[in-house]
Design a protein around this motif. Structure first.
Motif, PDB file in Angstrom:
ATOM      1  N   THR A  82      -1.644  35.573  41.619  1.00 18.19           N
ATOM      2  CA  THR A  82      -2.571  36.203  40.687  1.00 18.19           C
ATOM      3  C   THR A  82      -3.116  37.493  41.277  1.00 18.19           C
ATOM      4  O   THR A  82      -3.190  37.639  42.500  1.00 18.19           O
ATOM      5  CB  THR A  82      -3.735  35.256  40.337  1.00 18.19           C
ATOM      6  OG1 THR A  82      -4.614  35.911  39.434  1.00 18.19           O
ATOM      7  CG2 THR A  82      -4.514  34.833  41.568  1.00 18.19           C
ATOM      8  N   ASP A  83      -3.478  38.407  40.410  1.00 19.92           N
ATOM      9  CA  ASP A  83      -4.148  39.635  40.825  1.00 19.92           C
ATOM     10  C   ASP A  83      -5.638  39.547  40.512  1.00 19.92           C
ATOM     11  O   ASP A  83      -6.361  40.526  40.631  1.00 19.92           O
ATOM     12  CB  ASP A  83      -3.539  40.849  40.107  1.00 19.92           C
ATOM     13  CG  ASP A  83      -2.108  41.123  40.546  1.00 19.92           C
ATOM     14  OD1 ASP A  83      -1.724  40.667  41.636  1.00 19.92           O
ATOM     15  OD2 ASP A  83      -1.378  41.793  39.794  1.00 19.92           O
ATOM     16  N   GLU A  84      -6.091  38.364  40.103  1.00 23.28           N
ATOM     17  CA  GLU A  84      -7.499  38.165  39.738  1.00 23.28           C
ATOM     18  C   GLU A  84      -8.407  38.187  40.957  1.00 23.28           C
ATOM     19  O   GLU A  84      -9.532  38.665  40.893  1.00 23.28           O
ATOM     20  CB  GLU A  84      -7.676  36.820  39.013  1.00 23.28           C
ATOM     21  CG  GLU A  84      -6.873  36.695  37.745  1.00 23.28           C
ATOM     22  CD  GLU A  84      -7.415  37.569  36.635  1.00 23.28           C
ATOM     23  OE1 GLU A  84      -8.646  37.619  36.482  1.00 23.28           O
ATOM     24  OE2 GLU A  84      -6.599  38.203  35.937  1.00 23.28           O
ATOM     25  N   ASN A  85      -7.918  37.615  42.069  1.00 21.62           N
ATOM     26  CA  ASN A  85      -8.712  37.596  43.297  1.00 21.62           C
ATOM     27  C   ASN A  85      -7.788  37.754  44.501  1.00 21.62           C
ATOM     28  O   ASN A  85      -6.588  37.643  44.391  1.00 21.62           O
ATOM     29  CB  ASN A  85      -9.555  36.318  43.394  1.00 21.62           C
ATOM     30  CG  ASN A  85      -8.717  35.064  43.328  1.00 21.62           C
ATOM     31  OD1 ASN A  85      -7.589  35.029  43.822  1.00 21.62           O
ATOM     32  ND2 ASN A  85      -9.240  34.023  42.725  1.00 21.62           N
ATOM     33  N   SER A  90      -1.806  39.343  49.002  1.00 14.65           N
ATOM     34  CA  SER A  90      -2.358  40.385  48.139  1.00 14.65           C
ATOM     35  C   SER A  90      -2.364  41.734  48.832  1.00 14.65           C
ATOM     36  O   SER A  90      -2.619  41.834  50.030  1.00 14.65           O
ATOM     37  CB  SER A  90      -3.811  40.061  47.758  1.00 14.65           C
ATOM     38  OG  SER A  90      -3.902  38.921  46.961  1.00 14.65           O
ATOM     39  N   THR A 126     -12.960  39.637  44.064  1.00 10.60           N
ATOM     40  CA  THR A 126     -12.364  40.184  42.850  1.00 10.60           C
ATOM     41  C   THR A 126     -12.645  41.688  42.796  1.00 10.60           C
ATOM     42  O   THR A 126     -13.474  42.204  43.545  1.00 10.60           O
ATOM     43  CB  THR A 126     -12.939  39.510  41.581  1.00 10.60           C
ATOM     44  OG1 THR A 126     -14.355  39.710  41.549  1.00 10.60           O
ATOM     45  CG2 THR A 126     -12.642  38.021  41.564  1.00 10.60           C
ATOM     46  N   ARG A 148      -3.326  43.800  43.925  1.00 10.32           N
ATOM     47  CA  ARG A 148      -2.000  43.632  43.325  1.00 10.32           C
ATOM     48  C   ARG A 148      -1.124  42.835  44.277  1.00 10.32           C
ATOM     49  O   ARG A 148      -1.460  42.631  45.440  1.00 10.32           O
ATOM     50  CB  ARG A 148      -1.376  44.960  42.971  1.00 10.32           C
ATOM     51  CG  ARG A 148      -1.106  45.878  44.129  1.00 10.32           C
ATOM     52  CD  ARG A 148      -0.555  47.237  43.640  1.00 10.32           C
ATOM     53  NE  ARG A 148      -0.353  48.133  44.738  1.00 10.32           N
ATOM     54  CZ  ARG A 148       0.730  48.188  45.475  1.00 10.32           C
ATOM     55  NH1 ARG A 148       1.757  47.384  45.223  1.00 10.32           N
ATOM     56  NH2 ARG A 148       0.839  49.048  46.485  1.00 10.32           N
TER      57      ARG A 148
END
Length: 150
Positions: A82-85, A90, A126, A148
């Motif tokens: 996920t790119d949410e957190n 990441s 985030t 990202r």
């Protein structure tokens, strides 16, 4: 000595370490053995620089192999999709208090370790969050600008 540290790796990071280990245990180990054999043929081992250099290289190679095996044996593969957190794997764009921006990868392999002061401060953050980084040189703040995946 305490328990070995559990390292979090993405599947790609694990594959990179496994590929390095395969290269070291295969072609590089064979080359080291051949270099020692060749150097032995030069004669008196007590004054044979090539022999001692080859043995030293072999020792460094074997130490790296042991380190990689240990890391892989105690690593867990995580999937952060996920790119949410922020999570392991990441790519995070951050800005410090002076307005200087940088991009870091949360990675135990060639990036910012999730256990480091910056990595642990960013884990779970985030976009828009301001985190406090407790570094040995003093604490500082970082704002998360973007998250990202590679």
């Amino acid at each position: 000595m305490g328990e070995p540290r559990v390292e979090q790796l993405t599947a790609e990071q694990r594959q990179a370490l496994e590929a390095e280990l395969a290269e070291l245990e295969g072609p590089r180990r064979k080359a080291a053995v051949l270099a020692i054999k060749t150097a032995r043929e030069f004669g008196d081992l007590s004054e044979n620089f090539e022999y001692h250099a080859a043995k030293n290289e072999q020792g460094l190679l074997e130490a790296r192999i042991r380190t990689l095996r240990e890391r892989l044996n105690h690593a867990v593969t995580v999937e952060h999709d996920t790119d949410e957190n922020v999570g392991v794997g990441s790519l995070v764009e951050i800005e410090d208090g002076d307005g200087d921006a940088m991009e870091v990868e949360i990675s135990a392999v060639g990036g910012v370790s999730p256990d480091s002061p910056l990595g642990s401060a960013l884990m779970g953050a985030t976009v828009g969050d301001v985190v406090s980084v407790q570094a040995p040189s003093g604490s500082w703040k970082a704002r998360v600008l973007a998250i990202r995946r590679p």
